[in-house]
Design a protein around this motif. Structure first.
Motif, short mmCIF file in Angstrom:
data_model
loop_
_atom_site.label_atom_id
_atom_site.label_comp_id
_atom_site.label_asym_id
_atom_site.label_seq_id
_atom_site.Cartn_x
_atom_site.Cartn_y
_atom_site.Cartn_z
N GLY A 169 -4.92 17.03 8.50
CA GLY A 169 -5.73 16.53 7.39
C GLY A 169 -6.06 17.61 6.39
N ASP A 170 -7.22 17.47 5.71
CA ASP A 170 -7.68 18.44 4.73
C ASP A 170 -6.66 18.63 3.61
OD1 ASP A 170 -10.09 18.97 6.10
OD2 ASP A 170 -9.03 20.32 7.44
N LEU A 171 -6.25 17.52 2.99
CA LEU A 171 -5.23 17.55 1.95
C LEU A 171 -5.84 17.25 0.58
CD1 LEU A 171 -2.49 15.43 3.75
CD2 LEU A 171 -2.59 17.90 3.59
N PHE A 172 -5.25 17.84 -0.45
CA PHE A 172 -5.60 17.49 -1.82
C PHE A 172 -4.74 16.31 -2.25
CE2 PHE A 172 -6.93 21.99 -1.87
CZ PHE A 172 -8.19 21.86 -2.44
N ARG A 173 -5.39 15.25 -2.71
CA ARG A 173 -4.66 14.06 -3.12
C ARG A 173 -4.11 14.23 -4.54
NH1 ARG A 173 -4.53 9.18 -0.95
NH2 ARG A 173 -6.40 9.53 0.32
N VAL A 174 -2.91 13.72 -4.74
CA VAL A 174 -2.27 13.70 -6.06
C VAL A 174 -2.15 12.24 -6.48
CG1 VAL A 174 -0.20 14.23 -7.38
CG2 VAL A 174 -0.98 15.81 -5.60
N SER A 175 -2.77 11.89 -7.60
CA SER A 175 -2.77 10.48 -8.00
C SER A 175 -2.92 10.35 -9.51
CB SER A 175 -3.91 9.73 -7.31
OG SER A 175 -3.99 8.39 -7.76
N THR A 176 -2.35 9.28 -10.08
CA THR A 176 -2.55 8.95 -11.49
C THR A 176 -3.40 7.70 -11.65
OG1 THR A 176 -0.49 7.68 -11.52
CG2 THR A 176 -0.35 10.00 -12.14
N LEU A 177 -3.92 7.20 -10.54
CA LEU A 177 -4.75 5.99 -10.62
C LEU A 177 -6.07 6.29 -11.31
CD1 LEU A 177 -4.26 4.47 -7.05
CD2 LEU A 177 -3.08 3.84 -9.18
N ASP A 178 -6.65 5.29 -11.91
CA ASP A 178 -7.96 5.40 -12.53
C ASP A 178 -9.00 5.55 -11.43
OD1 ASP A 178 -10.37 5.10 -13.82
OD2 ASP A 178 -9.79 3.33 -14.97
N VAL A 179 -9.63 6.72 -11.35
CA VAL A 179 -10.55 6.97 -10.24
C VAL A 179 -11.79 6.09 -10.34
CG1 VAL A 179 -9.75 9.33 -9.88
CG2 VAL A 179 -11.62 8.90 -11.49
N GLU A 180 -12.16 5.66 -11.54
CA GLU A 180 -13.35 4.84 -11.69
C GLU A 180 -13.07 3.36 -11.44
OE1 GLU A 180 -15.07 5.60 -15.47
OE2 GLU A 180 -15.56 7.70 -15.01
N ASN A 181 -11.81 2.95 -11.61
CA ASN A 181 -11.47 1.54 -11.40
C ASN A 181 -10.05 1.44 -10.84
OD1 ASN A 181 -11.72 -1.27 -11.45
ND2 ASN A 181 -10.88 -1.39 -13.55
N PRO A 182 -9.84 1.89 -9.61
CA PRO A 182 -8.48 1.86 -9.06
C PRO A 182 -8.07 0.44 -8.70
CG PRO A 182 -10.03 2.55 -7.38
CD PRO A 182 -10.81 2.45 -8.66
N PRO A 183 -6.78 0.15 -8.70
CA PRO A 183 -6.32 -1.19 -8.28
C PRO A 183 -6.58 -1.39 -6.79
CG PRO A 183 -4.46 0.30 -8.55
CD PRO A 183 -5.66 1.04 -9.07
N ARG A 184 -6.82 -2.63 -6.43
CA ARG A 184 -7.13 -2.95 -5.03
C ARG A 184 -6.09 -3.93 -4.48
NH1 ARG A 184 -11.33 0.44 -3.22
NH2 ARG A 184 -12.64 0.90 -5.05
N ASP A 185 -5.85 -3.83 -3.15
CA ASP A 185 -4.95 -4.79 -2.52
C ASP A 185 -5.75 -6.01 -2.05
OD1 ASP A 185 -6.29 -4.02 -0.21
OD2 ASP A 185 -4.64 -2.78 0.55
N GLU A 186 -5.08 -6.89 -1.30
CA GLU A 186 -5.72 -8.14 -0.87
C GLU A 186 -6.94 -7.91 0.01
OE1 GLU A 186 -2.56 -7.28 -0.15
OE2 GLU A 186 -1.58 -8.24 -1.87
N GLU A 187 -6.96 -6.75 0.71
CA GLU A 187 -8.07 -6.46 1.62
C GLU A 187 -9.13 -5.58 0.97
OE1 GLU A 187 -6.50 -4.90 5.21
OE2 GLU A 187 -5.22 -6.63 5.60
N GLY A 188 -8.97 -5.32 -0.34
CA GLY A 188 -9.98 -4.55 -1.04
C GLY A 188 -9.80 -3.05 -1.00
N ARG A 189 -8.74 -2.58 -0.37
CA ARG A 189 -8.48 -1.13 -0.30
C ARG A 189 -7.73 -0.70 -1.55
NH1 ARG A 189 -5.63 -1.35 5.50
NH2 ARG A 189 -4.40 -2.78 4.19
N VAL A 190 -7.81 0.61 -1.86
CA VAL A 190 -7.07 1.14 -3.00
C VAL A 190 -5.58 0.88 -2.80
CG1 VAL A 190 -6.44 3.23 -4.28
CG2 VAL A 190 -8.79 2.92 -3.48
#
Length: 461
Positions: A169-190
Motif C-alpha cells: 500500500g502507501d501509494l500516490f494515486r494518479v487520476s484526472t477525475l474531478d475530485v470534488e464530483n467524481p463519477p460513481r458506479d451503480e453501487e455508489g463507488r468512484v
C-alpha cells in the motif's frame, strides 16, 4: 567556453591568461586591494581573485561586490603566496554579471541545514550542498559504469502503474477525475473506468516487476529512476520521492546476487573516493569524522555473511537492551541492523534466508517452507542499504504465495504468465540511491542529500 575552476586548479603550473565565471563566496576589501573568492561549483575549492587599482572596474565595480554576486573575472594565473591553494588570479578586469539584494540569505557564516531547506533554491551554493551534489553525481556515474561494464542493459521502467510490487500500500494515486464530483458506479463507488487509464493508477514504488520482464529476455538489466512512497513518515531516513537502483539477473541464485551486491558497493565507493577527494575530506572534517574510514572499510574489508536465524541468535545473546523486541519471525529493525554491522562484525553484513511471513510474495520459497531466498546488506550508521531476493520462478508456488497473502491473482496475470513461458531462476536487488549518498557523506538527514526533498506536508521548489 572558458575553463572551469576545477580545470584551472588542475594545471601543472601557473602562467597565462584565464577567464572565470562564478559566484562570490567572500569579498574582502582593504584600502588598495580586494580579495574575491569565486566558485563555479565545478569543485569544492574556489579560486582567489586579487584585484587592485590597475584592474578595470576596480572602483566602480569591485569595491561594491559582496557575497553571492555573480562575476566574470579575467587576469593572469599566478602562484599563490598563501596556503590552501596553488594558484590565484591577478585580475585585469572584473565585471558584475548579477548582483544580490540586501536580503541575500547566504552570508559568510555557518547556516543550519534546517534553515537551508527553506531556501532550497539557493542552498546548492553552500559548501555542504555543493559537495553533496558533486558526490551524488559521481555516485550516479559510478553506478552506471559498474553495470555497463558488466554487460547490463538499462531499462526505463514506467512511473505510472496499476500494481503495487511491494504489496504494502502507501501509494500516490494518479487520476484526472474531478475530485470534488467524481463519477460513481451503480453501487455508489468512484467509477475508475471513466478515469484516464480506465482503472485505479498510482505512482510506482519500484521498477522491479518490469525489470523481471526484461531480464527474462535480455539476461542482465537494471533500472535507475524515481520511485514514490506515500508514507506519512517524518524521519531522517524517509522521503516520499526518491531514486532506486534495481538490477535483475536471469540464471542467478541468492549466492550470485550477494556476490554482485558486494562487488557493486566496493566499486562504487572506490570510484567516488577517486572522483571527489576534496568533497569527502570536507564531510570527514565538518560532518562526520568517520566518513573516510568507513569508505575505506567498505572497499577493503570482505563482507560478513550469515542467515537471519544466526543474526537473531546473536542479537538475543548480546548484552544490549534494544527498543524493539528480538524474536525469530520479527523483522530486523534499524537498531538491530546497525548493531550487527557497527559493533558485532564491524563490517558490512549480508543477511539471508528471512522468514516468509515478513517478506514479499515474489521471493523464492526455500525447501523448509518457512524461509525465503531474501537478502539484505547492512552497513554501519544506516542499517539496510540493499534489499533483494531470488525470485520465485515456479508457477504453482508463486500462485500459492499470492493466495496465502490475500492478493488478487488477476492483477498479476502477466507476472504469472512469465512463469508459464520460459521461466528460469532469477534474482535482483533494490538500493535507495539517497540512502547510499547519505551513507557516503555522513549526512544525518536524508533530506539533505537530494536537491528538492519531497516529504509529508512539503513539496515546495
Amino acid at each position: 567556453m572558458s575553463e572551469s575552476i576545477r580545470e584551472i586548479l588542475a594545471r601543472p603550473s601557473a602562467g597565462g591568461g584565464v577567464t572565470i565565471r562564478g559566484w562570490l563566496r567572500t569579498a574582502r576589501h582593504s584600502k588598495e586591494v580586494s580579495f574575491l573568492e569565486v566558485s563555479d561549483g565545478s569543485c569544492f575549492s574556489g579560486i582567489q581573485v586579487v584585484a587592485g587599482p590597475e584592474c578595470h572596474g576596480f572602483e566602480e565595480t569591485v569595491r561594491a561586490l559582496g557575497t553571492g554576486c555573480a562575476v566574470e573575472a579575467s587576469g593572469e594565473l599566478v602562484e599563490s603566496p598563501g596556503s590552501g591553494q596553488s594558484f590565484e588570479i591577478r585580475a585585469s578586469s572584473v565585471a558584475l554579471v548579477g548582483g544580490v539584494g540586501e536580503d541575500y540569505p547566504l552570508q559568510k557564516k555557518r547556516h543550519s541545514l534546517e534553515f537551508l531547506r527553506t531556501v532550497a533554491h539557493l542552498r546548492p551554493r553552500t559548501n555542504t550542498l555543493g559537495a553533496v551534489l558533486r558526490v551524488r553525481n559521481a555516485t550516479a556515474r559510478a553506478i552506471h559504469d559498474f553495470f555497463q561494464q558488466r554487460g547490463f542493459i538499462q531499462i526505463h521502467s514506467p512511473i505510472i502503474t496499476l500494481s503495487d510490487s511491494e504489496g504494502a500500500g502507501d501509494l500516490f494515486r494518479v487520476s484526472t477525475l474531478d475530485v470534488e464530483n467524481p463519477p460513481r458506479d451503480e453501487e455508489g463507488r468512484v467509477d475508475f473506468r471513466q478515469d484516464f487509464f480506465a482503472a485505479p493508477a498510482f505512482l510506482t514504488v519500484s521498477g522491479q516487476l518490469e525489470a523481471e520482464i526484461a531480464a527474462l529476455a535480455l539476461s542482465k538489466v537494471y533500472t535507475f529512476g524515481p520511485t514514490f512512497r506515500a508514507e506519512d513518515s517524518n524521519t531522517s531516513r524517509h522521503l516520499a520521492e526518491f531514486w532506486m537502483v534495481e538490477p535483475e539477473l536471469a540464471f542467478c541464485d541468492l549466492d550470485g546476487l550477494g556476490e554482485l551486491a558486494e562487488a557493486f558497493l566496493k566499486q562504487v565507493f572506490q570510484r567516488v573516493r577517486e572522483a571527489c577527494p576534496d568533497d569527502l575530506e570536507f564531510f570527514n572534517k565538518r560532518i562526520d569524522d568517520t566518513v573516510l574510514a568507513t569508505i575505506a572499510h567498505v572497499i577493503e574489508q570482505p563482507f560478513e555473511r550469515l542467515r537471519y536465524s544466526e543474526a537473531i541468535e546473536i542479537l538475543e545473546k548480546c548484552d544490549r537492551q534494544f527498543e524493539f523486541p528480538v524474536r525469530w519471525g520479527l523483522d530486523l529493525q534499524s537498531e538491530h541492523e546497525r548493531f550487527l554491522s557497527e559493533e558485532y562484525f564491524r563490517r558490512p553484513v549480508v543477511v539471508t534466508h528471512y522468514p516468509k511471513a515478513i517478506k514479499a510474495f515474489y521471493m523464492y520459497l526455500n525447501d523448509d517452507e518457512e524461509t525465503v531466498g531474501a537478502l539484505d546488506v547492512l552497513v554501519p550508521k544506516v542499517g539496510e542499504i540493499i534489499g533483494g531476493s531470488q525470485r520465485e520462478h515456479r508457477l504453482e508456488v508463486l500462485r500459492r504465495r499470492i493466495a496465502e497473502l490475500g492478493l488478487e491473482e488477476d492483477r498479476y496475470w502477466w507476472y504469472l504468465d512469465l512463469r508459464r513461458h520460459g521461466s528460469v531462476p532469477h534474482a535482483g536487488f533494490g538500493l535507495g540511491f539517497e540512502r547510499l549518498v547519505q551513507f557516503m557523506t555522513g549526512m544525518a538527514n536524508i533530506r539533505d542529500v537530494i536537491p528538492f526533498p519531497r516529504v509529508p506536508g512539503n513539496a515546495e521548489f
